[in-house]
Design an enzyme around this catalytic site. Structure first.
Site, PDB file in Angstrom:
ATOM      1  N   GLU A 185       0.266  -1.481   0.195  1.00  0.00           N
ATOM      2  CA  GLU A 185      -0.143   0.229   0.007  1.00  0.00           C
ATOM      3  C   GLU A 185       0.760   1.259   0.465  1.00  0.00           C
ATOM      4  O   GLU A 185       0.584   2.100  -0.611  1.00  0.00           O
ATOM      5  CB  GLU A 185      -0.890  -0.010   1.007  1.00  0.00           C
ATOM      6  CG  GLU A 185      -2.216  -0.905   1.122  1.00  0.00           C
ATOM      7  CD  GLU A 185      -2.037  -2.491   1.959  1.00  0.00           C
ATOM      8  OE1 GLU A 185      -0.938  -2.624   1.551  1.00  0.00           O
ATOM      9  OE2 GLU A 185      -2.867  -3.208   1.794  1.00  0.00           O
ATOM     10  N   PHE A 211     -11.629  -6.287  14.012  1.00  0.00           N
ATOM     11  CA  PHE A 211     -10.400  -6.691  13.526  1.00  0.00           C
ATOM     12  C   PHE A 211     -10.411  -5.703  12.223  1.00  0.00           C
ATOM     13  O   PHE A 211     -10.713  -5.206  11.733  1.00  0.00           O
ATOM     14  CB  PHE A 211     -11.402  -7.826  12.938  1.00  0.00           C
ATOM     15  CG  PHE A 211     -10.632  -8.899  11.803  1.00  0.00           C
ATOM     16  CD1 PHE A 211      -9.262  -9.297  12.599  1.00  0.00           C
ATOM     17  CD2 PHE A 211     -10.733  -8.686  10.662  1.00  0.00           C
ATOM     18  CE1 PHE A 211      -8.385  -9.332  11.595  1.00  0.00           C
ATOM     19  CE2 PHE A 211      -9.351  -8.994   9.291  1.00  0.00           C
ATOM     20  CZ  PHE A 211      -8.311  -9.884  10.286  1.00  0.00           C
ATOM     21  N   GLN A 212      -8.972  -5.655  12.234  1.00  0.00           N
ATOM     22  CA  GLN A 212      -8.711  -4.038  11.307  1.00  0.00           C
ATOM     23  C   GLN A 212      -9.131  -3.347  10.985  1.00  0.00           C
ATOM     24  O   GLN A 212      -9.194  -2.922  10.500  1.00  0.00           O
ATOM     25  CB  GLN A 212      -8.372  -4.971   9.769  1.00  0.00           C
ATOM     26  CG  GLN A 212      -7.546  -6.404   9.456  1.00  0.00           C
ATOM     27  CD  GLN A 212      -7.443  -6.851   7.838  1.00  0.00           C
ATOM     28  OE1 GLN A 212      -8.477  -6.244   7.020  1.00  0.00           O
ATOM     29  NE2 GLN A 212      -6.286  -7.665   7.888  1.00  0.00           N
ATOM     30  N   LYS A 222     -17.105   0.755   5.367  1.00  0.00           N
ATOM     31  CA  LYS A 222     -17.796  -1.271   4.496  1.00  0.00           C
ATOM     32  C   LYS A 222     -19.799  -0.656   5.047  1.00  0.00           C
ATOM     33  O   LYS A 222     -20.470  -1.098   3.141  1.00  0.00           O
ATOM     34  CB  LYS A 222     -17.613  -2.184   4.935  1.00  0.00           C
ATOM     35  CG  LYS A 222     -17.650  -3.287   4.577  1.00  0.00           C
ATOM     36  CD  LYS A 222     -17.266  -4.677   4.625  1.00  0.00           C
ATOM     37  CE  LYS A 222     -17.956  -5.878   3.873  1.00  0.00           C
ATOM     38  NZ  LYS A 222     -16.764  -6.292   3.280  1.00  0.00           N
ATOM     39  N   MET A 233      24.435   8.060   2.434  1.00  0.00           N
ATOM     40  CA  MET A 233      24.956   9.814   3.284  1.00  0.00           C
ATOM     41  C   MET A 233      24.933   9.670   4.911  1.00  0.00           C
ATOM     42  O   MET A 233      26.056   9.690   5.055  1.00  0.00           O
ATOM     43  CB  MET A 233      23.391   9.664   2.712  1.00  0.00           C
ATOM     44  CG  MET A 233      23.437  11.162   3.114  1.00  0.00           C
ATOM     45  SD  MET A 233      23.855  12.530   2.088  1.00  0.00           S
ATOM     46  CE  MET A 233      23.404  13.423   0.686  1.00  0.00           C
TER      47      MET A 233
END
Lengths: 565, 164
Positions: A49, A111-112, A161, A478
């Site tokens: 993602e 959940f999630q 949802k 760096m």
């Protein structure tokens, strides 16, 4: 006819002329993905993602359009955070849509579930939680308006949802009303007039241009003003592509790894015209010695940028291209004075030319080991002027900024504000999706590349012919350089000893891998890499302890540079 | 220097945390903050007391203005305004001190809003200075608990914010 929330979202995207989205499916966006199959919207499935957001960001930077990314709730959504923060720091217009658990479960540690509105509050220009279907169209309309107007930035829409499943009659609003959000675009006429006067009276004027110039497509206005009054131009990292590198008035980059002559010009100028720049600490060095003799005109669309870090004598809030055009027009009205200015500042330009002659950008060439600057120069010679270059973050990024010539706007995509390793590959992916026929090259280090190397799969899957240059020194270069210069060469955890076979890695994904170990292999390999269809990794085993020079040590003045020997 | 700022914001979900987050994220100090809807229920008004030099205050007002939900920011510094705060003070009041508490309440035009054999709860409103003064007088008698609202502020004169 009633439509579901997920369909309404896609209808809204069509109204906003979105033809491509980047994303990754999951449980709370499964309905959107199902409906996506019936809509003429191109979806690019990244492998992470974070990469979806960087890809949308690269797409936005290359095209000037709003980039769109979709992720599911919880871990999908939290994975977008680095991408969103990257876009926020560089003011990139994005709309990020995250799924959310059903409204009835929000706050129940479902959940999630992750509080995305809370998590992204400090790293978005604005964010929304869609709490019911009737506000969905207005929210999407507002989101795109906010993302692209004023100082652009990322906007997040958290989309539960159950609202996706709910339905209502679709009607897209023509315009949005935001009582408190009305960016000033015009630029105050009296301030512009005053700025013209200040320029006409200057003896050592200098334009310092930042990423805002790219975002507002100010190339024409900038060039007109610079050429009219023969004003030297120095750019930030973010503005590299806005003023042609090979233009006689171009001084290259200023700041920590800027050119000697840019930094000397800043230190000695008597008028600094800051255009779409925000006086970042990497640019100013020690504030007390930054442009100590200069009056400062600061043009920016965002009032908060003005007087944040430095004193400003004349602020102008407005759209940069607009203001620069008006400024040039105002000066043209006084042709004689412009002629006098050009004549008077001849000595100033000669002074800069002397600095340029005394300390040009240089490095020590080698016939035995590949110098990274040499690779960049060769890529510069062998690519087209409209090639889009992305970078990751680190030494390779600075070498690219120092040694590559950028001629056209929106051809240099790099994470300036946040300094996000892993940005370049997915950003290149996004840019290549936008411009299938252009050369897109990600210049990378071995450390940065490994932050999002899984996106090789995306390149191969969608036949995106991005060329990836890895300047491999087996170091986090760096940080190693800083350890060498400021920590007595104690290389704590910066040596990436495990020798990765990047050629095999490319092949594992179905891409092409090439490797050069000697300087005399470089040119032929770049040619071969550019000519080979499809995605290619070009790995260059470079000299291990090469440094990025010149350099202004942290907390030093711009005139206290460490120069290349 | 202390500044009192009114911020008119859309009465939306999450606005308070945006404003508070702006202060904490940028290291600005909030001394007090009170918030409630205005006459127009779609708009809330926050009164924020903060401190900082001119440069910090300029950034605070600009950053507040930059929030999408912000409709107007009014810095009352240098302007004529009415300032009021309310405090509820639960003070010990037994045999020997009950009369003294009532005397103080009377002097400050405060009000006793709850009584027990051992305590008075006093409601007092006024400028923060007045509240500080009554608290200092009640302190030696034994304060059990104190709640202050933080000041709310309104400009003097006939104009409301919309026409100012």
């Amino acid at each position: 006819m009633k439509l579901t929330g997920s369909k309404i979202l896609l209808e809204c995207l069509l109204r906003e002329e979105v033809d491509t989205v980047f994303g990754y499916p999951g449980g709370t966006v499964i309905n959107i993905y199902d409906d996506l199959m019936d809509y003429p919207i191109n979806h690019i499935l990244t492998r992470h993602e974070q990469a979806a957001v960087h890809a949308a960001d690269g797409y936005a930077r290359a095209t000037g359009k709003v980039g769109v990314a979709i992720a599911t709730s919880g871990p999908g959504a939290t994975n977008t955070v680095t991408g969103i923060a990257t876009a926020y720091m560089d003011s990139i217009p994005l709309v990020v849509i995250t799924g959310q658990v059903p409204t009835a479960l929000i706050g129940n540690d479902a959940f999630q579930e992750a509080d995305m509105v809370g998590i992204t509050r400090p790293i978005t220009k604005h964010n929304f939680l869609v709490r019911n279907i009737n506000e969905l169209t207005t929210i999407v309309k507002k989101a795109f308006h906010i993302a692209r107007s004023g100082r652009p930035g990322p906007v997040l829409i958290d989309f539960p949802k159950d609202v996706q499943l709910d339905s209502t009659v679709f009607s897209y609003p023509d315009k949005v009303e935001l009582a408190g959000y009305k960016p000033t675009v015009g630029g105050n006429a009296r301030q512009i007039e005053k700025a013209a006067r200040m320029i006409l009276e200057a003896r050592k004027p200098l334009i310092y241009v930042g990423g805002g110039a790219v975002l507002s497509d100010a190339a024409q206005g900038l060039r007109e003003l610079a050429e009219l009054a023969q004003l030297p131009v120095t750019t930030t990292l973010m503005a590299k592509s806005i003023f042609p590198s090979r233009h006689p008035l171009c001084l290259g980059m200023l700041g920590m790894h800027g050119t000697y002559y840019s930094n000397m010009a800043v230190t000695n100028c008597d008028l600094l015209i800051a255009a779409g720049a925000r006086f970042d600490d990497r640019v100013t060095g020690k504030i007390a010695t930054f442009a100590p003799n200069a009056k400062i005109i600061h043009i920016d669309i965002d009032p908060t940028s003005i007087k944040k870090n430095v004193r400003v004598d004349l602020p102008i809030v407005g759209h940069l291209n607009d203001v620069l055009q008006k400024l040039a027009d105002k000066m043209k009205e006084q042709g004689d004075k412009v002629d006098a200015l050009v004549e008077r500042t001849h000595g100033w330009r000669s002074e800069i030319a002397e600095w340029k002659k005394a300390h040009p950008m240089k490095y020590t060439p080698s016939t035995s080991v590949i110098k990274p600057q040499f690779v960049i120069e060769k890529i510069r010679e062998l690519t087209r002027d409209d090639a889009i270059i992305t970078t990751e973050v680190g030494q390779h990024q600075m070498w690219t900024a120092q040694f590559f010539d950028f001629i056209q706007p929106r051809t240099f995509l790099t994470s300036g504000g946040l300094g996000t390793m892993g940005y370049g590959l997915p950003a290149a992916l996004g840019a290549q999706v936008a411009f299938r026929d252009r050369q897109v090259i990600d210049i990378s280090g071995d450390g940065s590349f490994q932050m999002n190397s899984q996106e090789l799969a995306t390149l191969v899957q969608y036949r995106l012919p991005v060329k990836i240059v890895i300047l491999n020194n087996n170091f986090l270069g760096m940080v190693r350089q800083w350890q060498e210069m400021f920590f007595d060469r104690r290389y704590s955890q910066t040596c990436m000893e495990l020798p990765i076979d990047f050629v095999k890695l490319a092949e594992a994904y179905g891409a092409t891998g090439l490797r050069a170990e000697k300087p005399d292999e470089v040119e032929a390999m770049i040619k071969k890499g550019l000519e080979t269809p499809g995605p290619v990794i070009m790995e260059f085993r470079i000299s291990r302890e090469e440094n990025v020079l010149p350099m202004v040590p942290p907390a030093s003045g711009l005139n206290e540079m460490v120069l290349a020997s | 220097m202390k500044h009192t700022i009114s911020v008119l914001v859309e009465n939306e979900f999450g606005v308070l945390s945006r404003v508070a987050g702006l202060f904490s994220g940028r290291g600005f100090n909030i001394e007090s903050l009170s918030v409630a809807p205005t006459l127009d229920p779609s708009i809330s008004r926050m009164t924020i007391v903060t401190s900082g030099d001119d440069q910090i205050l300029e950034q605070i007002t600009k950053q507040l203005n930059k929030l999408i939900d912000t409709i107007k920011v009014i810095d009352f510094t240098g302007h004529d305004f009415v300032e009021r705060e309310m405090a509820l003070v639960k003070v010990c009041a037994e045999e020997e001190s009950r009369a003294e508490v009532l005397r103080i309440v009377d002097i400050f035009r405060a009000k006793v809003v709850d009584v027990t054999p051992k305590s008075y709860t006093v409601e007092v409103t006024g400028a923060p200075g007045k509240i500080n003064a009554i608290v200092e007088l009640l302190r030696p008698l034994g304060i059990k608990e104190i709640v202050r609202s933080g000041p709310v502020v309104i400009g003097r004169g006939p104009k409301g914010w919309k026409s100012s």
